[in-house]
Design a protein around this motif. Structure first.
Motif, PDB file in Angstrom:
ATOM      1  N   LEU A  51      62.395 103.810   4.178  1.00 22.03           N
ATOM      2  CA  LEU A  51      63.347 104.063   3.297  1.00 22.03           C
ATOM      3  C   LEU A  51      63.269 104.093   2.596  1.00 22.03           C
ATOM      4  O   LEU A  51      63.569 105.088   0.845  1.00 22.03           O
ATOM      5  N   LEU A  52      61.675 103.656   1.440  1.00 21.05           N
ATOM      6  CA  LEU A  52      61.255 104.216  -0.337  1.00 21.05           C
ATOM      7  C   LEU A  52      61.055 105.826  -0.344  1.00 21.05           C
ATOM      8  O   LEU A  52      61.570 105.936  -0.708  1.00 21.05           O
ATOM      9  N   ASN A  53      60.484 105.749   1.075  1.00 23.42           N
ATOM     10  CA  ASN A  53      60.316 107.269   1.320  1.00 23.42           C
ATOM     11  C   ASN A  53      61.183 108.766   1.830  1.00 23.42           C
ATOM     12  O   ASN A  53      61.619 109.827   0.711  1.00 23.42           O
ATOM     13  N   LEU A  80      67.546 107.900   5.188  1.00 29.35           N
ATOM     14  CA  LEU A  80      68.058 106.778   4.621  1.00 29.35           C
ATOM     15  C   LEU A  80      68.940 105.372   5.402  1.00 29.35           C
ATOM     16  O   LEU A  80      68.365 104.257   5.539  1.00 29.35           O
ATOM     17  N   VAL A  81      69.849 106.175   5.334  1.00 35.27           N
ATOM     18  CA  VAL A  81      71.030 105.696   5.750  1.00 35.27           C
ATOM     19  C   VAL A  81      70.276 104.688   8.142  1.00 35.27           C
ATOM     20  O   VAL A  81      70.550 103.646   7.547  1.00 35.27           O
ATOM     21  N   ILE A  82      69.703 105.537   8.175  1.00 30.30           N
ATOM     22  CA  ILE A  82      69.369 104.641   9.186  1.00 30.30           C
ATOM     23  C   ILE A  82      67.942 103.650   9.359  1.00 30.30           C
ATOM     24  O   ILE A  82      67.934 102.299  10.302  1.00 30.30           O
ATOM     25  N   ALA A 108      64.340  96.352  -5.025  1.00 28.90           N
ATOM     26  CA  ALA A 108      63.319  96.151  -6.284  1.00 28.90           C
ATOM     27  C   ALA A 108      62.984  98.019  -6.419  1.00 28.90           C
ATOM     28  O   ALA A 108      62.845  99.056  -6.864  1.00 28.90           O
ATOM     29  N   GLN A 109      62.883  97.998  -4.819  1.00 31.63           N
ATOM     30  CA  GLN A 109      62.841  99.975  -4.561  1.00 31.63           C
ATOM     31  C   GLN A 109      63.949 101.103  -5.033  1.00 31.63           C
ATOM     32  O   GLN A 109      64.237 101.641  -5.215  1.00 31.63           O
ATOM     33  N   THR A 110      65.549  99.814  -4.808  1.00 33.46           N
ATOM     34  CA  THR A 110      66.380 101.085  -5.028  1.00 33.46           C
ATOM     35  C   THR A 110      66.486 100.684  -6.211  1.00 33.46           C
ATOM     36  O   THR A 110      66.980 102.113  -7.568  1.00 33.46           O
ATOM     37  N   ALA A 111      66.385 100.082  -7.353  1.00 30.89           N
ATOM     38  CA  ALA A 111      66.043  99.876  -9.053  1.00 30.89           C
ATOM     39  C   ALA A 111      65.657 100.867  -9.398  1.00 30.89           C
ATOM     40  O   ALA A 111      65.683 101.810 -10.319  1.00 30.89           O
ATOM     41  N   PHE A 112      64.186 100.717  -8.531  1.00 32.08           N
ATOM     42  CA  PHE A 112      62.629 101.519  -9.125  1.00 32.08           C
ATOM     43  C   PHE A 112      63.735 103.224  -9.087  1.00 32.08           C
ATOM     44  O   PHE A 112      63.558 103.846  -9.518  1.00 32.08           O
ATOM     45  N   VAL A 113      64.040 103.724  -7.324  1.00 37.08           N
ATOM     46  CA  VAL A 113      64.314 104.917  -7.259  1.00 37.08           C
ATOM     47  C   VAL A 113      65.323 105.244  -8.382  1.00 37.08           C
ATOM     48  O   VAL A 113      65.885 106.496  -9.045  1.00 37.08           O
ATOM     49  N   GLY A 114      66.280 104.296  -8.565  1.00 41.30           N
ATOM     50  CA  GLY A 114      67.594 104.766  -9.563  1.00 41.30           C
ATOM     51  C   GLY A 114      67.471 105.535 -10.738  1.00 41.30           C
ATOM     52  O   GLY A 114      68.043 105.899 -12.158  1.00 41.30           O
ATOM     53  N   VAL A 115      65.917 103.912 -11.463  1.00 41.78           N
ATOM     54  CA  VAL A 115      65.783 104.695 -12.771  1.00 41.78           C
ATOM     55  C   VAL A 115      64.293 106.052 -13.068  1.00 41.78           C
ATOM     56  O   VAL A 115      64.591 106.873 -13.503  1.00 41.78           O
ATOM     57  N   VAL A 116      64.174 106.209 -11.796  1.00 41.05           N
ATOM     58  CA  VAL A 116      63.062 107.633 -11.765  1.00 41.05           C
ATOM     59  C   VAL A 116      63.757 108.588 -11.369  1.00 41.05           C
ATOM     60  O   VAL A 116      64.061 109.825 -12.152  1.00 41.05           O
ATOM     61  N   ALA A 117      65.507 108.735 -10.830  1.00 43.48           N
ATOM     62  CA  ALA A 117      66.779 109.858 -10.424  1.00 43.48           C
ATOM     63  C   ALA A 117      66.504 109.880 -11.910  1.00 43.48           C
ATOM     64  O   ALA A 117      67.048 111.035 -13.053  1.00 43.48           O
TER      65      ALA A 117
END
Length: 262
Positions: A51-53, A80-82, A108-117
């Motif tokens: 999912l993170l990938n 991502l959806v799957i 945590a990983q949702t927050a990480f990706v959001g911060v990166v973006a």
């Protein structure tokens, strides 16, 4: 004459189809979890990692990060959806500490990706710089995902059995890696080439192991079947002596039961 872009698009569409099959391959596992109402001993880590990938590759494929990457977005958006569905099922059918652990990893990983973006889009002002930052992260997480089967390969070597390394999955991983490596090489993209090139190498290693241990696996499977057929069930039979045990063949075959004194 067919243009390079047309070939690249065709290869990307084929890669989408193969990758979609890979994303859907765990469905039988989650049907089993749903029927039993429990995740049992299944690990959520592979699905959380995938999912993170997918989330990182969706960010990479955005037009404001790396233009002309719609096929990257389509397959990773689907993934991502799957994968999110799998992780949510893990949360629903887990209990106690395991449920909390999966929920924390997801947040945590949702927050990480959001911060990166957010940081990439606000602080990096060119496509090249944005592509480089997100691309390096994608290489890192993609390589980790492709390296996940190393533990299975270690088990295969130790047990000399490929029983728990399905050939279909290894072949699908190989062709998926080949397609996306070719896609990246037609219009060179190092960030897609590196993890998928490594994925091809890992898949080839799995196929070599399958060829090496296929015969020994068949021998082990046959040995297990014979052992099951010859298995004995001990039944307590009262014949004037409450401590006498009679062993009876479970396969219904002929022969005398062997009496053993307790």
């Amino acid at each position: 004459m067919v243009s390079a872009d047309a070939i690249r698009t065709a290869v990307g569409i084929l890669g989408n189809a193969i990758a979609l099959g890979l994303f859907l391959s765990p469905v039988p596992t989650f049907v089993k979890i749903w029927k039993k109402g429990s995740v049992q001993e299944f690990s959520p880590i592979p699905y959380v990692a995938t999912l993170l990938n997918c989330m990182m590759w969706v960010v990479y494929g955005l037009p404001m990060v790396h233009p002309h990457s719609m096929l990257v977005i389509t397959i990773n958006g689907s993934g991502l959806v799957i994968e999110l569905s799998y992780v949510l099922l893990f949360i629903v059918y887990s209990s106690g500490g395991k449920r909390l652990k999966v929920l924390v990893m997801l947040l945590a990983q949702t927050a990480f990706v959001g911060v990166v973006a957010l940081l990439v889009l606000t602080l990096a002002h060119t496509h090249e710089r944005r592509s480089m930052i997100v691309g390096v992260l994608c290489v890192f997480f993609g390589t980790m995902m492709y390296a996940a089967p190393l533990s299975v390969m270690k088990m295969v070597i130790r047990s000399k059995s490929v029983e728990y390394m399905p050939l279909s999955l290894s072949l699908a991983s190989f062709f998926n890696g080949v397609c996306w490596t070719a896609y990246a090489l037609i219009r060179f993209d190092p960030y897609i080439t590196i993890p998928n090139g490594l994925g091809v190498m890992f898949a080839v290693a799995q196929l070599v192991l399958y060829a090496m241990y296929y015969k020994s696996t068949q021998m082990q499977v046959e040995a297990k079947k014979r052992k099951a057929e010859l298995g004995l069930t001990e039944l307590v039979v009262v014949k004037g002596d409450a401590n006498k045990v009679v062993s009876v063949p479970v396969n219904g075959g002929g022969g005398n039961g062997e009496n053993r004194e307790m």
